[in-house]
Scaffold this active site. Structure first.
Site, PDB file in Angstrom:
ATOM      1  N   ASP A 102       0.855  -1.192   0.000  1.00 49.09           N
ATOM      2  CA  ASP A 102       0.000   0.000   0.000  1.00 49.09           C
ATOM      3  C   ASP A 102       0.893   1.245   0.000  1.00 49.09           C
ATOM      4  O   ASP A 102       1.220   1.771  -1.054  1.00 49.09           O
ATOM      5  CB  ASP A 102      -0.943  -0.070   1.207  1.00 49.09           C
ATOM      6  CG  ASP A 102      -1.914   1.098   1.275  1.00 49.09           C
ATOM      7  OD1 ASP A 102      -1.991   1.874   0.311  1.00 49.09           O
ATOM      8  OD2 ASP A 102      -2.611   1.234   2.298  1.00 49.09           O
ATOM      9  N   ARG A 162     -10.660 -12.046   7.897  1.00 53.83           N
ATOM     10  CA  ARG A 162      -9.450 -12.707   7.416  1.00 53.83           C
ATOM     11  C   ARG A 162      -9.768 -14.076   6.825  1.00 53.83           C
ATOM     12  O   ARG A 162      -9.049 -14.581   5.970  1.00 53.83           O
ATOM     13  CB  ARG A 162      -8.458 -12.925   8.558  1.00 53.83           C
ATOM     14  CG  ARG A 162      -7.758 -11.676   9.045  1.00 53.83           C
ATOM     15  CD  ARG A 162      -6.542 -12.062   9.886  1.00 53.83           C
ATOM     16  NE  ARG A 162      -6.133 -10.996  10.782  1.00 53.83           N
ATOM     17  CZ  ARG A 162      -5.352  -9.973  10.436  1.00 53.83           C
ATOM     18  NH1 ARG A 162      -4.895  -9.886   9.214  1.00 53.83           N
ATOM     19  NH2 ARG A 162      -5.022  -9.051  11.312  1.00 53.83           N
TER      20      ARG A 162
HETATM   21  P1  IMP Z   1       1.903  -0.416   3.801  1.00 56.53           P
HETATM   22  O1  IMP Z   1       2.949  -0.459   4.866  1.00 56.53           O
HETATM   23  O2  IMP Z   1       1.161   0.888   3.750  1.00 56.53           O
HETATM   24  O3  IMP Z   1       2.393  -0.840   2.436  1.00 56.53           O
HETATM   25  O4  IMP Z   1       0.760  -1.385   4.253  1.00 56.53           O
HETATM   26  C1  IMP Z   1       0.915  -2.710   4.260  1.00 56.53           C
HETATM   27  C2  IMP Z   1       0.058  -3.307   5.344  1.00 56.53           C
HETATM   28  O5  IMP Z   1      -1.127  -2.543   5.586  1.00 56.53           O
HETATM   29  C3  IMP Z   1      -0.401  -4.673   4.880  1.00 56.53           C
HETATM   30  O6  IMP Z   1       0.471  -5.651   5.374  1.00 56.53           O
HETATM   31  C4  IMP Z   1      -1.783  -4.778   5.455  1.00 56.53           C
HETATM   32  O7  IMP Z   1      -1.734  -5.371   6.715  1.00 56.53           O
HETATM   33  C5  IMP Z   1      -2.274  -3.360   5.611  1.00 56.53           C
HETATM   34  N1  IMP Z   1      -3.172  -2.954   4.498  1.00 56.53           N
HETATM   35  C6  IMP Z   1      -2.925  -2.064   3.518  1.00 56.53           C
HETATM   36  N2  IMP Z   1      -3.972  -1.962   2.676  1.00 56.53           N
HETATM   37  C7  IMP Z   1      -4.909  -2.821   3.137  1.00 56.53           C
HETATM   38  C8  IMP Z   1      -6.235  -3.178   2.678  1.00 56.53           C
HETATM   39  O8  IMP Z   1      -6.769  -2.714   1.654  1.00 56.53           O
HETATM   40  N3  IMP Z   1      -6.882  -4.111   3.429  1.00 56.53           N
HETATM   41  C9  IMP Z   1      -6.347  -4.662   4.542  1.00 56.53           C
HETATM   42  N4  IMP Z   1      -5.121  -4.372   4.991  1.00 56.53           N
HETATM   43  C10 IMP Z   1      -4.411  -3.458   4.298  1.00 56.53           C
END
Ligand code: IMP
Ligand code: MG
Length: 174
Positions: A102, A162
């Site tokens: 994300d 989940r």
């Molecule tokens: P990042 O560090 O922003 O890349 O986010 C990664 C983490 O955020 C993932 O391992 C997920 O646990 C959570 N995450 C990000 N987007 C989503 C989503 O659309 N649904 C559920 N969890 C998400």
């Protein structure tokens, strides 16, 4: 309680096919020393469990706990490794497995900390990559998805959903 799921984005058959493809590639491409798979808990538990069974070489597995989301559908911006990085990662060729890319903060932090802890190499494999993260680097990506909040196949909304076998978009998840 109202069910916030509005529609299935990727169904279980499509997931299984793609996971098998990724596993076949990893079987050919992972360094055979053997590699150390590092699933990022809790979100990657389902993906990692399926993926590891599609990788047909000897390997080791060491889950690491990370958390970035609170109970909201937008990143808190703060990623934590509440149990730290285990010493056993030193000298290993690592494949980090996560559910979704994300903002990239989780994988960014893990890569830095694993290398700091003495990992020999760090590669990354994510099941999903959001459109806004398409410029972010992951070595293996299952599916590119729109910038919506998704649940299922290990991904949660405040700890729920989940166990949904498909990946679904929830309302208010844009
Ligand atoms: P990042 O560090 O922003 O890349 O986010 C990664 C983490 O955020 C993932 O391992 C997920 O646990 C959570 N995450 C990000 N987007 C989503 C989503 O659309 N649904 C559920 N969890 C998400
Ligand atoms: Mg996660």
């Amino acid at each position: 309680m109202n069910d916030p799921i509005i529609r299935v984005l990727i169904d279980r058959t499509a997931i299984a096919l793609r996971v098998a493809e990724l596993g076949a590639r990893l079987t050919r491409e992972l360094p055979g020393t053997p590699p150390l798979l590092v699933p990022v808990m809790d979100g990657a538990m389902v993906f990692a469990a399926d993926l590891m069974r599609e990788i047909r070489i000897p390997l080791d597995i060491l889950p690491i706990k990370a958390s970035s989301y609170g109970n909201a559908t937008a990143s808190s911006g703060i990623v934590r490794l509440p149990r730290g990085i285990p010493e056993e990662i030193a000298g290993r060729n690592i494949l980090v497995i996560d559910d979704i890319l994300d903002t990239g903060r989780t994988l960014g932090l893990l890569r830095t900390e694993l290398l700091k802890g003495g990992a020999r190499s760090v590669q990354t494999c994510v099941l999903l990559r959001k459109e806004s993260a398409r410029h972010l680097d992951a070595d293996y990506v299952g599916f590119e998805i729109p910038d919506r909040f998704v649940v299922g196949y290990g991904l949660d909304l405040a700890g729920r959903h989940r166990n949904l076998p498909d990946i679904a978009i929830v309302s208010g998840g844009e």
